[in-house]
Design an enzyme around this catalytic site. Structure first.
Site, PDB file in Angstrom:
ATOM      1  N   ARG A  53      37.028  42.752  33.263  1.00  0.00           N
ATOM      2  CA  ARG A  53      37.764  41.908  34.326  1.00  0.00           C
ATOM      3  C   ARG A  53      37.308  40.527  34.390  1.00  0.00           C
ATOM      4  NH1 ARG A  53      40.106  45.820  38.881  1.00  0.00           N
ATOM      5  NH2 ARG A  53      41.747  44.049  38.989  1.00  0.00           N
ATOM      6  N   LYS A  84      49.975  47.121  48.546  1.00  0.00           N
ATOM      7  CA  LYS A  84      48.565  46.565  48.690  1.00  0.00           C
ATOM      8  C   LYS A  84      48.252  45.573  47.960  1.00  0.00           C
ATOM      9  CE  LYS A  84      45.623  48.668  45.585  1.00  0.00           C
ATOM     10  NZ  LYS A  84      44.755  47.687  44.861  1.00  0.00           N
ATOM     11  N   ASN A  85      48.888  45.235  46.829  1.00  0.00           N
ATOM     12  CA  ASN A  85      48.383  43.972  45.942  1.00  0.00           C
ATOM     13  C   ASN A  85      49.071  42.532  46.365  1.00  0.00           C
ATOM     14  OD1 ASN A  85      46.772  45.638  44.670  1.00  0.00           O
ATOM     15  ND2 ASN A  85      47.826  46.103  42.549  1.00  0.00           N
ATOM     16  N   CYS A 109      34.203  46.358  36.611  1.00  0.00           N
ATOM     17  CA  CYS A 109      34.812  47.536  37.138  1.00  0.00           C
ATOM     18  C   CYS A 109      34.938  48.737  36.361  1.00  0.00           C
ATOM     19  CB  CYS A 109      35.905  47.383  38.367  1.00  0.00           C
ATOM     20  SG  CYS A 109      37.599  47.550  37.812  1.00  0.00           S
ATOM     21  N   ARG A 143      41.574  53.667  48.906  1.00  0.00           N
ATOM     22  CA  ARG A 143      41.594  52.274  48.749  1.00  0.00           C
ATOM     23  C   ARG A 143      42.977  51.914  48.765  1.00  0.00           C
ATOM     24  NH1 ARG A 143      37.759  49.599  44.643  1.00  0.00           N
ATOM     25  NH2 ARG A 143      39.142  47.896  45.326  1.00  0.00           N
TER      26      ARG A 143
HETATM   27  C1  EPZ Z   1      46.098  42.776  39.447  1.00  0.00           C
HETATM   28  O1  EPZ Z   1      44.588  42.487  39.258  1.00  0.00           O
HETATM   29  C2  EPZ Z   1      45.992  43.906  40.460  1.00  0.00           C
HETATM   30  N1  EPZ Z   1      45.296  43.868  41.657  1.00  0.00           N
HETATM   31  C3  EPZ Z   1      45.526  45.177  39.444  1.00  0.00           C
HETATM   32  O2  EPZ Z   1      46.006  46.388  40.447  1.00  0.00           O
HETATM   33  C4  EPZ Z   1      46.594  45.334  38.367  1.00  0.00           C
HETATM   34  O3  EPZ Z   1      46.343  46.268  37.603  1.00  0.00           O
HETATM   35  C5  EPZ Z   1      46.632  43.931  37.525  1.00  0.00           C
HETATM   36  O4  EPZ Z   1      46.809  42.798  38.384  1.00  0.00           O
HETATM   37  C6  EPZ Z   1      47.720  43.979  36.435  1.00  0.00           C
HETATM   38  O5  EPZ Z   1      48.827  44.048  37.082  1.00  0.00           O
HETATM   39  C7  EPZ Z   1      45.471  43.127  42.670  1.00  0.00           C
HETATM   40  O6  EPZ Z   1      46.517  42.687  42.691  1.00  0.00           O
HETATM   41  C8  EPZ Z   1      44.407  43.420  43.550  1.00  0.00           C
HETATM   42  P1  EPZ Z   1      45.079  40.122  36.028  1.00  0.00           P
HETATM   43  P2  EPZ Z   1      44.170  41.243  38.645  1.00  0.00           P
HETATM   44  O7  EPZ Z   1      44.146  38.976  36.314  1.00  0.00           O
HETATM   45  O8  EPZ Z   1      44.552  40.249  39.111  1.00  0.00           O
HETATM   46  C9  EPZ Z   1      42.517  39.380  32.081  1.00  0.00           C
HETATM   47  C10 EPZ Z   1      45.554  48.644  41.203  1.00  0.00           C
HETATM   48  O9  EPZ Z   1      45.168  49.774  40.719  1.00  0.00           O
HETATM   49  N2  EPZ Z   1      41.964  38.296  32.804  1.00  0.00           N
HETATM   50  O10 EPZ Z   1      46.343  40.125  36.181  1.00  0.00           O
HETATM   51  O11 EPZ Z   1      42.537  41.605  38.322  1.00  0.00           O
HETATM   52  C11 EPZ Z   1      42.069  40.618  32.659  1.00  0.00           C
HETATM   53  O12 EPZ Z   1      40.763  40.958  32.236  1.00  0.00           O
HETATM   54  C12 EPZ Z   1      44.952  47.348  40.502  1.00  0.00           C
HETATM   55  O13 EPZ Z   1      46.105  48.391  42.244  1.00  0.00           O
HETATM   56  C13 EPZ Z   1      41.189  37.280  32.055  1.00  0.00           C
HETATM   57  O14 EPZ Z   1      40.944  37.342  30.882  1.00  0.00           O
HETATM   58  O15 EPZ Z   1      44.567  41.394  37.031  1.00  0.00           O
HETATM   59  C14 EPZ Z   1      43.296  41.593  32.371  1.00  0.00           C
HETATM   60  O16 EPZ Z   1      43.128  41.917  30.963  1.00  0.00           O
HETATM   61  C15 EPZ Z   1      44.035  47.523  39.562  1.00  0.00           C
HETATM   62  N3  EPZ Z   1      40.593  36.362  32.679  1.00  0.00           N
HETATM   63  C16 EPZ Z   1      44.496  40.795  32.346  1.00  0.00           C
HETATM   64  O17 EPZ Z   1      43.918  39.269  32.276  1.00  0.00           O
HETATM   65  C17 EPZ Z   1      40.955  36.271  34.034  1.00  0.00           C
HETATM   66  O18 EPZ Z   1      40.338  35.175  34.747  1.00  0.00           O
HETATM   67  C18 EPZ Z   1      45.501  40.794  33.503  1.00  0.00           C
HETATM   68  O19 EPZ Z   1      44.539  40.828  34.775  1.00  0.00           O
HETATM   69  C19 EPZ Z   1      41.653  36.984  34.860  1.00  0.00           C
HETATM   70  C20 EPZ Z   1      42.175  37.927  34.062  1.00  0.00           C
END
Ligand code: EPZ
Length: 419
Positions: free
Chosen positions: A121, A22-23, A116, A399
């Site tokens: 996020r 999915k991701n 969310c 989802r």
């Molecule tokens: C991706 O989310 C995945 N979603 C998530 O999968 C997954 O948990 C996550 O990566 C971590 O592996 C998709 O790929 C669609 P991040 P993403 O940006 O990209 C912080 C699932 O169940 N951050 O790597 O949104 C953030 O808050 C899901 O399939 C900032 O601070 O995750 C988090 O603490 C849920 N500023 C950390 O970084 C930003 O601009 C990592 O988030 C962006 C992120």
């Protein structure tokens, strides 16, 4: 609203084949905007988020046809560069169209996804990356707006307080693929899904090097070609069924996975003493006689994935002793724990960690899913619980898991979808 009715205690026996990730497919669908032509994607998972991304692409004028696990997207006639709140609020990953639209058109207007259930996020790293590429970007009325901009290659550091960001790395990679000159992403996320998106972009004529490491180099391009591309297997779906096998299988073969992508999960499983066999692209596993408690600290790839934290906790409720699960990426990923405690689990919460004392017999109960991975964990809990469980709000699971009840039924689970 649909629910799952599950009668626990039945040993699983047979084979479960893993679907596409999915991701990976969500950002790759967005990246298809770049080639202004035809993209054929294979091994596409049957998950609701794919339908949401299809709706967003159709909204901007793309032609999208989904047949079995093959998705054909034509982005030649895209006429809009906006993604409205009604669509984006359904799924955060909608923000991937931002990087692709800025890349192809130099402008976009995409609603901010908002927080969310699993955490706030923020998107500050995405915005930092686009600004570095010379995008004229601002926040207006809940929308990220990019006014017509000529993108230029740059060097950008994308690590935040919680480490690297999968979403920001992919979004910036897409935009930079169309920028004039070379972009360097330092502090890039190394997840297999980032590599998959880069491989896809390279298949349409992009030039991205270094993915899978923390320094990615992107040479911008003006033109791209059509492609046929196969999505990698979903490592989190694979991990979820592997835990099901360790919990309650006579013998479960989980096939069509990539063992290289689940190293941390398999290493932690070995520490628990659970035995499994790797055979080509399959894992064969059976219910463990006894499970050792192990501590987990989630981290970015190649560390233990946050998306497997909840499922692994279910295994720890069956371990003899105490284990600590430390969540470091999202601030609210323990929503399943009160539900698990209602089923009889013994768990104490301390800041961002859960201390699980096992082994405990779980009792079937009426429980509620709060988010995607929490729902998968509750399904696992219900499979081992005594008696019947009803899980509500399973739209979360739809989802991200392809036909979970069919896959489980095929290996003997007593699971029904009820209205
Ligand atoms: C991706 O989310 C995945 N979603 C998530 O999968 C997954 O948990 C996550 O990566 C971590 O592996 C998709 O790929 C669609 P991040 P993403 O940006 O990209 C912080 C699932 O169940 N951050 O790597 O949104 C953030 O808050 C899901 O399939 C900032 O601070 O995750 C988090 O603490 C849920 N500023 C950390 O970084 C930003 O601009 C990592 O988030 C962006 C992120």
């Amino acid at each position: 609203m649909d629910k799952f009715k599950i009668t626990g205690g039945v040993l699983l026996d047979g084979e479960i084949s893993i679907s596409g990730a999915k991701n990976s497919v969500l950002p790759i669908m967005a990246a298809s905007i770049l080639n202004s032509g035809t993209t054929i994607l294979k091994n596409v998972p049957h998950v609701h988020d794919v339908i949401t991304m299809k709706e967003i692409l159709e909204h901007i004028g793309a032609n999208v046809v989904l047949e079995d696990d093959i998705l054909t997207i034509n982005t030649k006639n895209i006429s809009k560069t906006d993604a409205p709140y009604e669509l984006v609020k359904k799924m955060r990953a909608s923000y991937y169209v931002l990087g692709a639209l800025i890349g192809r058109f130099g402008e976009a207007s995409v609603s901010l996804p908002g927080g969310c259930v699993i955490g706030a996020r923020p998107v500050n790293l995405h915005i930092k990356g686009f600004k570095a590429l010379n995008a004229n970007i601002s926040l207006e009325h809940g929308y990220i707006k990019v006014l017509p901009s000529k993108l230029k290659g740059a060097s950008v550091f994308l690590e935040g307080l919680h480490g690297s960001s999968v979403g920001a790395t992919i979004n910036v990679m897409m935009a930079a693929s169309c920028a004039e000159g070379t972009t360097y992403i330092n502090g890039a996320a190394c997840e297999p899904e980032v590599v998959d998106v880069a491989n896809f972009i390279n298949s349409i004529g992009g030039e991205i090097y270094g993915t899978g490491t923390s320094l990615i180099t992107i040479n911008g391009k003006n033109t791209f070609n059509d492609t046929t591309y196969t999505i990698i297997p979903d490592r989190i779906e694979a991990g979820t069924y592997i835990i099901a096998g360790a919990l309650i299988a006579k013998e479960l073969k989980i096939s069509n996975l990539n063992p290289d992508h689940i190293g941390a999960i398999l290493n932690k499983l070995s520490e628990t003493g659970v035995k499994y066999k790797t055979e080509n692209n399959s894992i064969i596993i059976a219910k463990a006689q006894s499970v050792n408690p192990v501590n987990i600290k989630v981290s970015t790839y190649p560390g233990f994935p946050t998306d497997m934290q909840a499922q692994f906790s279910i295994l720890m409720t069956q371990a003899k002793g105490s284990s600590i699960i430390l969540e470091t990426i999202f601030e609210n990923r323990f929503m399943y724990i009160p539900e698990l405690m209602r089923m009889g689990a013994k768990i104490q919460m301390k800041e961002n960690s859960a201390i699980i004392n096992g082994p405990t017999k779980l009792d079937g109960a009426e429980i509620m899913a709060s988010d995607l991975r929490a729902s998968a964990a509750l399904v696992l809990a219900a499979l081992i619980a005594k008696g019947e469980s009803t899980i509500s709000r399973i739209y979360h699971i739809d989802r991200g898991y392809t036909k979970i009840e069919n896959k489980l039924k095929n290996v003997g689970a007593l699971i029904e979808r009820i209205g």
